[in-house]
Design a protein around this motif. Structure first.
Motif, mmCIF file in Angstrom:
data_model
loop_
_atom_site.group_PDB
_atom_site.id
_atom_site.type_symbol
_atom_site.label_atom_id
_atom_site.label_comp_id
_atom_site.label_asym_id
_atom_site.label_seq_id
_atom_site.Cartn_x
_atom_site.Cartn_y
_atom_site.Cartn_z
ATOM 1 N N ALA A 68 0.670 -1.358 0.028
ATOM 2 C CA ALA A 68 0.142 0.020 0.064
ATOM 3 C C ALA A 68 1.479 0.868 0.175
ATOM 4 C CB ALA A 68 -0.302 -0.067 1.168
ATOM 5 N N ASP A 69 0.765 2.622 -0.750
ATOM 6 C CA ASP A 69 1.500 3.118 -1.113
ATOM 7 C C ASP A 69 0.876 4.609 -0.699
ATOM 8 O OD1 ASP A 69 3.732 4.935 -1.965
ATOM 9 O OD2 ASP A 69 3.400 4.131 -3.967
ATOM 10 N N GLU A 70 1.075 5.133 0.305
ATOM 11 C CA GLU A 70 0.857 6.021 0.921
ATOM 12 C C GLU A 70 -0.712 6.268 0.666
ATOM 13 O OE1 GLU A 70 2.432 8.970 1.899
ATOM 14 O OE2 GLU A 70 4.018 9.234 0.850
ATOM 15 N N PRO A 71 -0.889 5.359 1.349
ATOM 16 C CA PRO A 71 -3.109 4.952 1.175
ATOM 17 C C PRO A 71 -3.478 6.347 1.786
ATOM 18 C CG PRO A 71 -1.791 3.114 2.628
ATOM 19 C CD PRO A 71 -1.044 4.308 2.512
ATOM 20 N N LEU A 90 2.853 -4.917 3.672
ATOM 21 C CA LEU A 90 4.072 -3.353 3.394
ATOM 22 C C LEU A 90 3.156 -2.249 2.959
ATOM 23 C CD1 LEU A 90 6.895 -2.730 3.257
ATOM 24 C CD2 LEU A 90 6.592 -3.143 0.767
ATOM 25 N N LEU A 91 2.946 -1.360 4.042
ATOM 26 C CA LEU A 91 2.747 0.069 4.443
ATOM 27 C C LEU A 91 3.690 1.342 4.358
ATOM 28 C CD1 LEU A 91 0.013 1.673 4.553
ATOM 29 C CD2 LEU A 91 0.885 1.716 7.491
ATOM 30 N N ILE A 92 3.682 1.853 2.725
ATOM 31 C CA ILE A 92 4.938 2.809 3.466
ATOM 32 C C ILE A 92 3.514 3.994 3.226
ATOM 33 C CG2 ILE A 92 5.813 4.403 1.220
ATOM 34 C CD1 ILE A 92 5.631 1.557 -0.193
ATOM 35 N N THR A 93 4.060 4.775 4.248
ATOM 36 C CA THR A 93 3.111 5.774 4.322
ATOM 37 C C THR A 93 4.228 6.990 5.202
ATOM 38 O OG1 THR A 93 1.210 6.522 5.668
ATOM 39 C CG2 THR A 93 2.678 5.056 6.962
ATOM 40 N N HIS A 94 4.129 8.473 5.350
ATOM 41 C CA HIS A 94 4.590 9.266 6.373
ATOM 42 C C HIS A 94 3.583 9.417 7.611
ATOM 43 C CE1 HIS A 94 2.095 12.087 3.004
ATOM 44 N NE2 HIS A 94 1.607 11.971 4.830
#
Lengths: 331, 277
Positions: A176-179, A207-211
């Motif tokens: 998940a790219d910046e959901p 795989l959670l990509i987040t800020h």
């Protein structure tokens, strides 16, 4: 046995200005059913990391290292095999729901694509299953939704549709790219719920990509903090967020509104910069000349891997130094 | 339906429908066999028996125009379909793959564009020999470049959009992405170009027939009717006026349709087209 195991992944973009190192020597493991969060500021290379796993980067990107997924190296797979992995083994949830659906195809047509491509279903059967998935994700009037076009749906509905598409191939790993990028607080909670629902329903690793630290805290078992292309700290989510060791992670946590909203001074170095030492050196309150020139090795403290010279075995002394630095600045 | 709100588009559509009906039902609609010669009736002006008069062999011009619609529409549609298909496939490949593929295809386009279209068609048709099929081939060969350029440009913009990434992350391969996802997004300008292009193709085919390269006598074709009638331009102008009018009206009708479709399919003009009274 890890489901996905990334070893020494280095992704370089060949640009006119030189070689841009978006990921350098990244090593990560995701176990089956586990949620791994990658957090970091914009431009630190976390999206590139996700895209490297899927091998969906522009032609000027060079990926080196090893990405072992179910005991096969994705980087050496032929393109045709990689097409089969995408969608059926590794699902992808894109970052902006409003533009990630094809505007001229109906929702139903886009939902059944994965089913038809990977599970060889005929249209009618794929449709029934697609409607089931939609319904299970909380779109009650799924028959009507599937006949509609993206511009007729709200942002939240589109996100659900994209989630349905990403799990339609029954992947074992979901990226998940910046959901939650650009969403308001209410929608963010919905997306967190949605992701929780997804991982419970599919038992897939995430795989959670987040800020967004709070989203990461709510969902992740493990967290890897990325800074300027490198993983600077990685370990169990609670430990990393509650007891951050690396100065950058401490800075990230301190910049949360409820922790006082203290920003980290300075800017991250450009990815073109290729000095051997610590990349956080220029913004680090405790850095010195040694950090600048010396290659940094990962150290392990209580199961947390930290990329910093000044980590003693307890890790405590250093945290105090950093904390004081920020507080004195504020008061 | 906004098509019906724009009067010119509507007129264009009606004329095209009438022409199609005329072409399909030609045997029923025509008072005479288009190829029967009746020398005693030669060069008669319009009268109750011959609505558009007769030519130098006493053939009914009205019947020949109706039968000529078959050939003209067939040429117009077939030529446009073939050149649009060539243009879309090459343009899509150029835009999607980029780099060397793009460079090679677009340089070929430049080479073709460097020749004046009708002259090139004339050369090709001349080399292949006269005949309807060869004229169509020649016209298709000189008509695809515009489509290729437009499609390439649109693909360049569309392929960077995120829905393409979604499709790719779902395991779609290049061909699937091109034809399933990109094609519907780039087809609107092609439809507009094609509807105007049919008119041009009819005009060009008439030009080639006028020069003797199209269908061979006694087949009725608008272009060759003009050509045959030019000898009698001063004494019997109806030999050229009526086929000329047929060409004019047909080309105009397709142009109206093309303009209307452009307004309809262009999202920036869409609201205007919808509200036009």
């Amino acid at each position: 046995m890890a489901l996905l195991s990334i070893r020494n992944l280095t992704t370089i973009f060949n640009c006119e200005e030189g070689q841009l190192k978006a990921c350098s020597n990244v090593s990560l493991d995701i176990n089956p059913g586990q949620t791994l969060g990658i957090i970091g500021e914009t431009g630190c290379g976390k999206s590139v990391l996700g895209m490297s796993v899927l091998r969906l980067l522009p032609a000027n990107a060079v990926i080196n290292g090893q990405i072992m997924y179910k005991n096969q190296d994705l980087l050496t797979l032929p393109d045709k095999e990689m097409c089969k992995v995408r969608g059926s083994e590794i699902g992808f949830l894109p970052q902006s729901p409003s533009t990630s659906l094809n505007p001229v195809l109906s929702i139903g047509e886009q939902l059944t694509e994965g089913l038809q491509l990977h599970r060889g279903m005929i249209k009618e059967k794929a449709r029934i299953i697609a409607l089931d998935i939609l319904r299970s994700l909380g779109l009650k009037d799924s028959a009507r939704t599937s006949a509609e076009y993206p511009h007729q749906l709200s942002g939240g509905m589109k996100q659900r549709v994209l989630a349905a598409i990403s799990i339609s191939g029954q992947p074992s790993l979901l990226i998940a790219d910046e959901p939650t990028k650009g969403l308001d607080a209410v929608n963010r909670i919905q997306v967190v719920d949605l992701l929780r629902q997804l991982s419970r329903k599919t038992r897939a690793s995430l795989l959670l990509i987040t800020h967004d630290l709070k989203v990461a805290a709510a969902l992740c078992d493990e967290i890897a903090v990325m800074y300027s292309g490198e993983i600077v700290e990685k370990g169990p989510a609670e430990q990393v967020l509650n007891n951050p060791l690396h100065p950058y992670t401490q800075g990230l946590v301190a910049s949360l509104p409820e922790r006082g909203l203290y920003p980290i001074p300075g800017h991250s170095p450009g990815l073109l910069d290729d000095s051997p030492g610590c990349r956080f050196y220029s913004r680090c309150p405790i850095g010195n000349e040694k950090c600048k020139c010396q290659p940094i090795i990962n150290r392990e403290v209580d199961g947390v891997h930290v990329r910093c010279l000044y980590i003693d075995q307890s890790g405590g002394a250093q945290q105090r130094i950093y904390g004081r630095g920020f507080q004195s600045e504020a008061g | 339906m906004s098509v019906f709100k724009n009067k010119l588009t509507l007129i264009g559509m009606i004329i095209i429908l009438l022409l199609l009906c005329a072409a399909i039902f030609a045997p029923v609609l025509t008072p005479h066999n288009p190829n029967t010669q009746c020398l005693s009736q030669a060069l008669k002006g319009p009268c109750s028996d011959y609505p558009c008069g007769t030519d130098e062999f006493g053939r009914c011009i009205f019947s020949r125009i109706i039968y000529g619609a078959r050939v003209s529409l067939a040429i117009g549609i077939a030529v446009t379909a073939v050149s649009a298909a060539i243009g879309v496939v090459l343009g899509m490949a150029a835009g999607y793959y980029g780099r060397a593929v793009d460079e090679i295809i677009m340089r070929i386009v430049d080479i073709f564009l460097a020749f004046p279209g009708l002259i090139l068609a004339l050369v090709v048709a001349g080399l292949l020999g006269p005949g309807i099929g060869n004229v169509m081939l020649a016209l298709a060969l000189v008509g695809w470049m515009g489509y290729a350029r437009v499609v390439r440009g649109t693909v360049l913009a569309e392929k960077e959009k995120e829905y393409i990434e979604t499709a790719r992350s779902l395991g779609a391969n290049d061909l699937y992405i091109m034809f399933r996802h990109l094609l519907p997004n780039v087809i609107a300008p092609v439809i507009i170009m094609a509807s105007v292009g049919i008119g041009y193709a009819i005009l060009a085919a008439a030009g080639l027939s006028f020069l003797g390269l199209g269908a061979q006598p006694p087949t009725a074709v608008w272009g060759s009717m003009l050509s045959d009638g030019k000898t009698y331009l001063q004494t019997a102008p109806h030999l050229t006026i009526f086929p000329g009018l047929a060409i004019l009206v047909t080309v105009l009708a397709f142009n109206f349709l093309g303009d209307g479709l452009r307004d309809l399919l262009d999202p920036r003009l869409k609201d205007k087209a919808w509200n036009r009274g």
